[in-house]
Scaffold this motif. Sequence first.
Motif, mmCIF file in Angstrom:
data_model
loop_
_atom_site.group_PDB
_atom_site.id
_atom_site.type_symbol
_atom_site.label_atom_id
_atom_site.label_comp_id
_atom_site.label_asym_id
_atom_site.label_seq_id
_atom_site.Cartn_x
_atom_site.Cartn_y
_atom_site.Cartn_z
ATOM 1 N N ARG A 122 -26.226 22.923 25.675
ATOM 2 C CA ARG A 122 -26.021 21.979 24.718
ATOM 3 C C ARG A 122 -26.485 20.977 23.902
ATOM 4 O O ARG A 122 -27.331 21.630 24.030
ATOM 5 C CB ARG A 122 -25.820 20.947 26.224
ATOM 6 C CG ARG A 122 -27.242 20.628 27.328
ATOM 7 C CD ARG A 122 -26.795 19.973 27.691
ATOM 8 N NE ARG A 122 -28.248 19.856 28.647
ATOM 9 C CZ ARG A 122 -28.172 20.729 29.797
ATOM 10 N NH1 ARG A 122 -27.676 21.463 30.110
ATOM 11 N NH2 ARG A 122 -29.353 20.235 30.396
ATOM 12 N N GLU A 133 -23.877 17.456 23.646
ATOM 13 C CA GLU A 133 -21.969 17.938 23.720
ATOM 14 C C GLU A 133 -22.397 19.226 24.174
ATOM 15 O O GLU A 133 -23.872 20.326 23.865
ATOM 16 C CB GLU A 133 -21.837 18.624 22.101
ATOM 17 C CG GLU A 133 -20.435 19.000 22.230
ATOM 18 C CD GLU A 133 -19.730 19.847 21.067
ATOM 19 O OE1 GLU A 133 -18.525 20.407 20.714
ATOM 20 O OE2 GLU A 133 -20.550 19.526 19.661
ATOM 21 N N VAL A 135 -21.681 23.811 24.925
ATOM 22 C CA VAL A 135 -20.715 24.504 24.161
ATOM 23 C C VAL A 135 -21.282 26.272 25.238
ATOM 24 O O VAL A 135 -22.112 25.760 25.625
ATOM 25 C CB VAL A 135 -21.672 24.380 22.569
ATOM 26 C CG1 VAL A 135 -21.109 23.654 22.168
ATOM 27 C CG2 VAL A 135 -22.745 25.391 22.612
#
Length: 232
Positions: A122, A133, A135
Motif C-alpha cells: 500500500r 491506497e 495495490v
Amino acid sequence: SYRRPYEIEAIDNANVLLRSEVLQQLSKSSKPKVIVTYTDAILEKIITKKDFINQRIDLKIGDKIGLDFINESLFEFGFERTDFVTDPGEFSVRGGIIDVYSFAHDFPYRIEFFGNEVESIRTFDIETQLSKESVNHLTIVPNMNRSEVVRERISFLEYFDSDSTSVFIQEYEVVKKKLDELYAKAEQYFDKLDSPLKHSRPSELFSNSNMLEADLKSHSFVRLEKERSENS
C-alpha cells in the motif's frame, strides 16, 4: 534532471522521479499515449527499454521472496537505508515491513510480509504515515541516471516504435538551435573537467540537432509553425 551538465550534486530527484514515471508508464502498457515535452528535456539521453525493464524489482501480493533478498537488491540498485523514508531512493526496514520510495511513483510504498510471503502492498503519506491506497503489485524503479545502472543511453525518440509513433514539433528550427546551444555548453563543461573520475563524453549523454534529424527519419513527423502575416 540536470541543472547543469556534469554537476551530479545539482540533479533534482523530483525531476528524476517524473522522468522515470514516464518511462514506467511507457513500458507497462501498449495503450496509446500522448507525451508533451520540451527541448531541455529531450537533450538528455535515457536508458534503453531493455535495461529499464531489467533494472527494476516487480512484486505482487502472494510472492514468496525473502526480506534479505529485497534488502540486498535495494542496496545494489543504489537505494539508501534510513530510519524513515522521505525522498525517492530511500528505504527502511522494521520487522516484517519494508517502506520504499521508488523513482517511478509519487508516494512511497509499504510492503508487509508474513514470513517470506508478500501479504500486502500500500502507498502511504510521508507526513502522517497513514495508508492511502492498497495495490496488488508494485514496480520498484531505481535512479535511472546512475552510471552503475545505465550501460547505454539512447535518445528519447529511439525509445519509441517507429511504426506507431507520430512526432509533432513546434518551431522546429528554434528547437534545433536550442539543442545545439545546450549541447555546446555540455562540451564546454566537459573540456573544463578536472577530476580523476572518468566521465562520459557529451555524445553519450546528450542529443544535438543532427541526432534529432536522424531520429525523425524513422518516425512520422509534423512541423508546427506559427502563421506569418503578410506585413511581418
